[in-house]
Motif scaffolding. Structure first.
Motif, mmCIF file in Angstrom:
data_model
loop_
_atom_site.group_PDB
_atom_site.id
_atom_site.type_symbol
_atom_site.label_atom_id
_atom_site.label_comp_id
_atom_site.label_asym_id
_atom_site.label_seq_id
_atom_site.Cartn_x
_atom_site.Cartn_y
_atom_site.Cartn_z
ATOM 1 N N LEU A 1 0.803 -1.224 0.000
ATOM 2 C CA LEU A 1 0.000 0.000 0.000
ATOM 3 C C LEU A 1 0.837 1.276 0.000
ATOM 4 O O LEU A 1 0.491 2.253 -0.676
ATOM 5 C CB LEU A 1 -0.915 0.020 1.233
ATOM 6 C CG LEU A 1 -2.064 -0.975 1.231
ATOM 7 C CD1 LEU A 1 -2.678 -1.082 2.624
ATOM 8 C CD2 LEU A 1 -3.116 -0.556 0.207
ATOM 9 N N TYR A 2 1.947 1.286 0.775
ATOM 10 C CA TYR A 2 2.641 2.545 1.046
ATOM 11 C C TYR A 2 4.106 2.561 0.658
ATOM 12 O O TYR A 2 4.789 3.559 0.888
ATOM 13 C CB TYR A 2 2.480 2.916 2.532
ATOM 14 C CG TYR A 2 1.028 2.919 2.936
ATOM 15 C CD1 TYR A 2 0.123 3.794 2.329
ATOM 16 C CD2 TYR A 2 0.536 2.026 3.876
ATOM 17 C CE1 TYR A 2 -1.216 3.787 2.661
ATOM 18 C CE2 TYR A 2 -0.807 2.013 4.216
ATOM 19 C CZ TYR A 2 -1.682 2.894 3.601
ATOM 20 O OH TYR A 2 -3.011 2.881 3.921
ATOM 21 N N GLY A 3 4.595 1.472 0.088
ATOM 22 C CA GLY A 3 5.993 1.418 -0.317
ATOM 23 C C GLY A 3 6.860 0.803 0.761
ATOM 24 O O GLY A 3 6.380 0.438 1.843
ATOM 25 N N ALA B 1 -6.079 11.080 5.927
ATOM 26 C CA ALA B 1 -7.405 10.527 6.231
ATOM 27 C C ALA B 1 -7.618 9.205 5.502
ATOM 28 O O ALA B 1 -8.134 8.239 6.088
ATOM 29 C CB ALA B 1 -8.498 11.528 5.880
ATOM 30 N N ASP B 2 -7.235 9.133 4.242
ATOM 31 C CA ASP B 2 -7.373 7.876 3.489
ATOM 32 C C ASP B 2 -6.528 6.773 4.120
ATOM 33 O O ASP B 2 -6.956 5.618 4.204
ATOM 34 C CB ASP B 2 -6.948 8.069 2.029
ATOM 35 C CG ASP B 2 -7.942 8.910 1.246
ATOM 36 O OD1 ASP B 2 -9.149 8.868 1.548
ATOM 37 O OD2 ASP B 2 -7.501 9.623 0.322
ATOM 38 N N ILE B 3 -5.337 7.121 4.555
ATOM 39 C CA ILE B 3 -4.442 6.135 5.160
ATOM 40 C C ILE B 3 -5.027 5.644 6.483
ATOM 41 O O ILE B 3 -5.035 4.438 6.758
ATOM 42 C CB ILE B 3 -3.030 6.726 5.331
ATOM 43 C CG1 ILE B 3 -2.405 6.962 3.953
ATOM 44 C CG2 ILE B 3 -2.152 5.804 6.180
ATOM 45 C CD1 ILE B 3 -1.153 7.822 3.963
ATOM 46 N N LYS B 4 -5.551 6.535 7.301
ATOM 47 C CA LYS B 4 -6.155 6.148 8.577
ATOM 48 C C LYS B 4 -7.355 5.228 8.340
ATOM 49 O O LYS B 4 -7.536 4.234 9.058
ATOM 50 C CB LYS B 4 -6.563 7.396 9.372
ATOM 51 C CG LYS B 4 -7.307 7.119 10.659
ATOM 52 C CD LYS B 4 -6.452 6.433 11.696
ATOM 53 C CE LYS B 4 -7.193 6.332 13.035
ATOM 54 N NZ LYS B 4 -6.559 5.360 13.930
ATOM 55 N N THR B 5 -8.163 5.525 7.335
ATOM 56 C CA THR B 5 -9.302 4.670 7.011
ATOM 57 C C THR B 5 -8.826 3.265 6.651
ATOM 58 O O THR B 5 -9.402 2.266 7.104
ATOM 59 C CB THR B 5 -10.114 5.287 5.848
ATOM 60 O OG1 THR B 5 -10.577 6.577 6.253
ATOM 61 C CG2 THR B 5 -11.290 4.428 5.469
ATOM 62 N N ALA C 1 -3.430 11.120 13.030
ATOM 63 C CA ALA C 1 -4.840 11.029 12.660
ATOM 64 C C ALA C 1 -5.591 10.320 13.778
ATOM 65 O O ALA C 1 -5.057 9.419 14.424
ATOM 66 C CB ALA C 1 -4.983 10.251 11.357
ATOM 67 N N THR C 2 -6.834 10.722 13.989
ATOM 68 C CA THR C 2 -7.634 10.119 15.047
ATOM 69 C C THR C 2 -9.117 10.157 14.691
ATOM 70 O O THR C 2 -9.542 10.995 13.880
ATOM 71 C CB THR C 2 -7.391 10.833 16.403
ATOM 72 O OG1 THR C 2 -8.160 10.210 17.419
ATOM 73 C CG2 THR C 2 -7.731 12.308 16.322
ATOM 74 N N LYS D 1 -13.294 12.299 5.832
ATOM 75 C CA LYS D 1 -13.646 10.913 6.158
ATOM 76 C C LYS D 1 -14.014 10.737 7.637
ATOM 77 O O LYS D 1 -13.759 9.699 8.223
ATOM 78 C CB LYS D 1 -12.529 9.966 5.754
ATOM 79 C CG LYS D 1 -12.104 10.121 4.309
ATOM 80 C CD LYS D 1 -11.759 8.818 3.700
ATOM 81 C CE LYS D 1 -11.332 9.031 2.270
ATOM 82 N NZ LYS D 1 -12.338 8.746 1.309
ATOM 83 N N ASN D 2 -14.593 11.779 8.232
ATOM 84 C CA ASN D 2 -14.978 11.768 9.652
ATOM 85 C C ASN D 2 -13.791 11.556 10.581
ATOM 86 O O ASN D 2 -13.922 10.966 11.652
ATOM 87 C CB ASN D 2 -16.072 10.724 9.914
ATOM 88 C CG ASN D 2 -17.336 11.036 9.142
ATOM 89 O OD1 ASN D 2 -17.790 12.178 9.131
ATOM 90 N ND2 ASN D 2 -17.875 10.047 8.466
#
Length: 172
Positions: A32-34, A76-80, A112-113, A125-126
């Motif tokens: 996903l992130y390298g 936000a996308d990564i936290k999701t 992120a939280t 993304k809330n």
């Protein structure tokens, strides 16, 4: 005034685990992130007992940082995604691995939280973002809301080593 492109940030994750760092998780995160650039040594997570009921005893904390720099607005996308990955490793509905993504820049550490508080801002993304540490005078400085482990010398030393790598990556 025209908005400028964000400076790239280093993606890192604080990991809490009672299951180590399974190879399948390493592979998933790297897909996903390298590539993972650095993984700190694990140490006992004894800053709070907040996670013991869910995760059980023997929680270890370690940090990972990725080689690929990211746009800060992807947090936000990564936290999701990391929240979904945690559920894949859950047992009987209880997390055994907790992935807390954050970004590291020259100036700060942002986490992120899912929880809103007076000092957090919406990032989509809330989810919310929190400036957790500020880099000033060659060290990280805690804020009134900074988590106890992020205030510790051990964690700050890890994050300072990540910051050195980040600055090298920005040069290349």
């Amino acid at each position: 005034m025209i908005a400028r492109e964000y400076d790239k940030a280093m993606l890192f994750m604080g990991v809490l685990s009672t299951r180590g760092f399974p190879e399948s998780l390493v592979n998933k995160l790297e897909t996903l992130y390298g590539p993972i650039l650095i993984k700190s040594n694990p140490f006992p997570f004894d800053f709070t007992d907040y996670y013991v009921e869910e995760m059980g005893e023997g929680i270890e904390r370690f940090f990972i940082a990725f080689t690929n720099l990211i746009s800060p607005d992807s947090l936000a996308d990564i936290k999701t995604m990391t929240d979904a990955i945690e559920l894949e490793y859950a047992e009987e509905g209880k997390r055994k691995i907790n992935l807390d993504p954050g970004i590291l820049t020259e100036a700060n550490i942002i986490l992120a939280t899912t929880k809103n508080r007076s000092h957090r801002i919406a990032i989509g993304k809330n989810l919310y973002g929190e400036v957790t540490l500020i880099y000033q005078n060659h060290k990280y400085n805690a804020l009134p809301w900074t988590y106890a482990d992020y205030k510790s010398e051990k964690v700050q030393d890890i994050l300072l080593s990540f910051r050195k790598e980040y600055l090298q990556l920005r040069k290349s």
